[in-house]
Design an enzyme around this catalytic site. Structure first.
Site, PDB file in Angstrom:
ATOM      1  CG  ASP A  20      -0.251  -0.368   2.502  1.00 26.75           C
ATOM      2  OD1 ASP A  20       0.880   0.113   2.684  1.00 26.75           O
ATOM      3  OD2 ASP A  20      -0.818  -1.138   3.307  1.00 26.75           O
ATOM      4  CG  ASP A  89       0.744   2.489 -15.129  1.00 26.03           C
ATOM      5  OD1 ASP A  89       0.320   2.554 -16.296  1.00 26.03           O
ATOM      6  OD2 ASP A  89       1.554   1.625 -14.738  1.00 26.03           O
ATOM      7  CG  ASP A 197      -1.662   0.055 -19.683  1.00 32.01           C
ATOM      8  OD1 ASP A 197      -0.778  -0.648 -19.195  1.00 32.01           O
ATOM      9  OD2 ASP A 197      -2.727  -0.399 -20.158  1.00 32.01           O
ATOM     10  CD  GLU A 255       2.597  -1.561 -21.910  1.00 31.61           C
ATOM     11  OE1 GLU A 255       2.897  -2.710 -21.566  1.00 31.61           O
ATOM     12  OE2 GLU A 255       1.419  -1.144 -21.897  1.00 31.61           O
ATOM     13  CG  HIS A 327       3.555  -4.701 -14.191  1.00 32.52           C
ATOM     14  ND1 HIS A 327       4.125  -3.645 -14.888  1.00 32.52           N
ATOM     15  CD2 HIS A 327       2.304  -4.831 -14.679  1.00 32.52           C
ATOM     16  CE1 HIS A 327       3.240  -3.174 -15.739  1.00 32.52           C
ATOM     17  NE2 HIS A 327       2.123  -3.859 -15.639  1.00 32.52           N
ATOM     18  CG  ASP A 328       2.952  -6.479 -18.026  1.00 33.52           C
ATOM     19  OD1 ASP A 328       2.170  -6.792 -17.118  1.00 33.52           O
ATOM     20  OD2 ASP A 328       2.825  -5.445 -18.710  1.00 33.52           O
TER      21      ASP A 328
HETATM   22  C1  NOJ Z   1      -0.076  -3.352 -20.067  1.00 34.15           C
HETATM   23  C2  NOJ Z   1       0.160  -3.500 -18.608  1.00 34.15           C
HETATM   24  O1  NOJ Z   1       1.518  -3.374 -18.345  1.00 34.15           O
HETATM   25  C3  NOJ Z   1      -0.404  -4.851 -18.209  1.00 34.15           C
HETATM   26  O2  NOJ Z   1      -0.051  -5.216 -16.913  1.00 34.15           O
HETATM   27  C4  NOJ Z   1      -1.891  -4.784 -18.388  1.00 34.15           C
HETATM   28  O3  NOJ Z   1      -2.441  -6.055 -18.155  1.00 34.15           O
HETATM   29  C5  NOJ Z   1      -2.274  -4.338 -19.795  1.00 34.15           C
HETATM   30  N1  NOJ Z   1      -1.472  -3.260 -20.289  1.00 34.15           N
HETATM   31  C6  NOJ Z   1      -3.702  -3.884 -19.812  1.00 34.15           C
HETATM   32  O4  NOJ Z   1      -3.842  -2.664 -19.133  1.00 34.15           O
END
Ligand code: NOJ
Length: 575
Positions: A20, A89, A197, A255, A327-328
């Protein structure tokens, strides 16, 4: 350097097992010690958490799970007091289906907000709601169709991600205005920019044509929504409406999955006023086939080819971002490195390789500790919507067995990056006093921030030195890039070169003898593997006697020139 915080997994302050905002505040000194300039916060807005906050139901509030707007303001002040800037973000390709905009939009076909999302009737001649009746054949990023049938109004809405993430219709100027107003509200509150994003997916080709079918029942719509026809216009408009004329120094990074170099230049050329830089995806696509679950070993020459092209492509106009992790993506030390015997050396070698390129480096939480993949062995351990969605789609369709999918998830699942940050060796790694929402990696007893901060030879201190070098040595930040030995399968080598301007003339108007311009040059050598390597002699020619600027191994300077040990990296400097 930009440091990404994934708030859910960073630090819990109230024992509910989920990180948090007050938790982030408690750990700011770790970021200061590392030398971070900017913190990027993954989404903390109000959200049903279908995709861990990338599904936003109120863009101007904080999710109670993370705290309150007051907590946010306190964190922002605490960060600013320490010289850290904070980037939010911005998730505006889609909202949550629980956002008031979408609730209104779905209320009736004539609602004033109907056109804020992509509503379409069933495919002609098909019964609405039956298999194959979707308006087109696009697959969603999380598996299954990209359309959800809404019985109440008898139409489908588009969702490139989960069905709880309906795509906003950027063709509608009211949508764009609402997004601009929301961004301005955050900037006025003091935030220092945005990570946007999937921002290159906001413009779709009108008509939404069917995509090619490569596998299973659905087609690939990406040619019709990747860097679509109006994307540059939309970003330029956003720049005019939101950023132009603001006195603060702001950071914007888009992104942009599937972006080409040509488009990368257009997005980031400062004269075009779109974004400062983009995240491109080529280098995280070279270790798998057309699907990320079709995992293949890395070929170093592929990595050189892609990084090399982006370095050259954005050398004159535009600017690169540099990243291994977010994180992906799975953890880099497990992915391209060796998370066993050579964990420390390979984490350092990969860090050195990336951070010596030209561009803005991004570090994802825990990367600076050499954190490894999660090592999950059962589908029940995963929580990620993408991992679960693809597991079930591919197994149900008979494209892969459960065992094959588990192997693929172990290598590629997004949950690999999402296990809690390992702060110390205590139970739950100091992340929470409760039960962590995702299992802590058992290796936290040896891999943790407390231990690494006390050990000068740790991955943490190596990252700290790399960040300091970028701050202190202009050729690291700005020098031209030149790839060497592009065909070598184990040694990654390149130079960086910066011509330094002559010092200003003295007060008497006479240039001193030392005023001739000089050149600062680096030679970067990294052994990307566990076997000793000879550096090709032509790479080393002219570098005899050069000083060692930084190296993964302490005694690099004393070593026989021309040989790199397992996962050894060294930067030589001559000026
Ligand atoms: C990219 C983000 O980095 C990812 O974590 C997300 O699932 C998708 N965009 C959808 O917002």
């Amino acid at each position: 350097m930009v440091y990404q915080v994934y708030p859910r997994s960073f630090q819990d302050s109230d024992g509910d097992g989920i990180g948090d905002l007050p938790g982030i505040e408690q750990r700011l000194d770790h970021l200061v010690a590392l030398g971070v300039d900017v913190v990027w916060l993954s989404p903390v807005y109000r959200s049903p958490q279908d995709d861990n906050g990338y599904d936003i139901s109120d863009y101007q509030d904080i999710d109670p799970m993370f705290g309150t707007l007051e907590d946010f303001d306190r964190l922002l002040t605490a960060a600013h007091d320490r010289g850290l800037r904070v980037v939010m973000d911005l998730v505006v390709n889609h909202s949550s289906d629980e956002h008031a905009w979408f609730r209104e939009s779905r209320a009736s076909r004539t609602d004033a907000r109907r056109d804020w999302y992509w509503w379409r009737p069933a495919r002609e001649g098909m019964e609405p709601g039956t298999p194959g009746a979707e308006p087109n054949n696009w697959r969603s990023f999380f598996g299954g169709p990209a359309w959800e049938y809404d019985e109440a109004t008898g139409e489908y809405y588009l969702h490139l991600f989960s069905r709880k993430q309906p795509d906003l219709n950027w063709e509608n100027p009211d949508v764009r205005r609402a997004v601009h107003d929301m961004m301005t509200w955050w900037l006025d509150r003091g935030v220092d920019g945005f990570r946007m994003d999937v921002i290159n997916l906001i413009s779709k080709v009108p008509g939404l044509p069917d995509g090619e079918v490569h596998y299973g029942a659905y087609g690939d719509g990406s040619p019709y929504y990747t860097s679509g026809p109006r994307v540059h216009e939309f970003l330029q408009e956003m720049h005019r409406e939101v950023f132009a004329g603001r006195p603060e120094k702001l950071l914007t990074v888009g992104e942009t999955p599937g972006v080409t170099i040509e488009d990368g230049v257009l997005f980031t050329d400062p004269e075009r006023h779109e974004v400062d830089m983009v995240f491109q995806f080529e280098h995280v696509g070279i270790d798998h086939g057309s699907s990320k679950w079709d995992v293949k070993p890395l070929r170093l020459t592929d990595l050189k080819a892609t990084f090399g092209r982006w370095q050259v492509g954005l050398a004159e106009r535009g600017w690169n971002s540099l990243y291994w992790n977010n994180h992906d993506q799975p953890r880099i030390v497990s992915r391209f490195g060796d998370d066993g015997e050579h964990r420390v050396a390979s984490a350092k070698a990969l860090a050195l390789l990336l951070h010596l390129h030209r561009g803005t480096p991004y570090v994802y939480q825990g990367e600076e500790l050499g954190m490894t993949n999660a090592g999950f062995t059962s589908i029940d351990q995963y929580q990620d919507i993408e991992s679960l969605g693809h597991f079930h789609e591919l197994v149900d369709a008979g494209v892969a067995t459960e065992e094959q999918m588990l192997v693929a998830l172990r290598a590629m699942s997004r949950d690999n990056a999402r296990t809690p940050v390992q702060w110390d060796a205590s139970e739950h790694a100091g992340f929470t006093t409760g039960t962590p929402w995702l299992a802590v990696n058992p290796n936290h007893v040896t891999i943790n921030a407390e231990a690494e901060r006390a050990d000068d030879g740790s991955v943490f201190h190596f990252y700290r030195r790399l960040v300091a070098l970028r701050h202190d040595v202009p050729v690291v930040a700005l020098g031209d890039f030149h790839m060497l030995a592009p065909d070598h399968e184990a040694v990654y080598a390149f130079t960086r070169t910066l011509d330094l301007p002559a010092p200003a003339e003295g007060p008497d108007g006479v240039a001193s003898a030392a005023s001739t311009a000089s050149r600062d040059e680096l030679l970067v050598l990294v052994n990307v593997g566990g076997a000793e390597q000879e550096v090709p002699p032509e790479v080393l020619a002219g570098w005899e006697g050069a000083e060692v600027l930084i190296a993964t191994h302490d005694d690099a300077a004393a070593r026989r020139a021309g040989v790199l040990r397992a996962w050894e990296g060294v930067v030589l400097r001559r000026s």
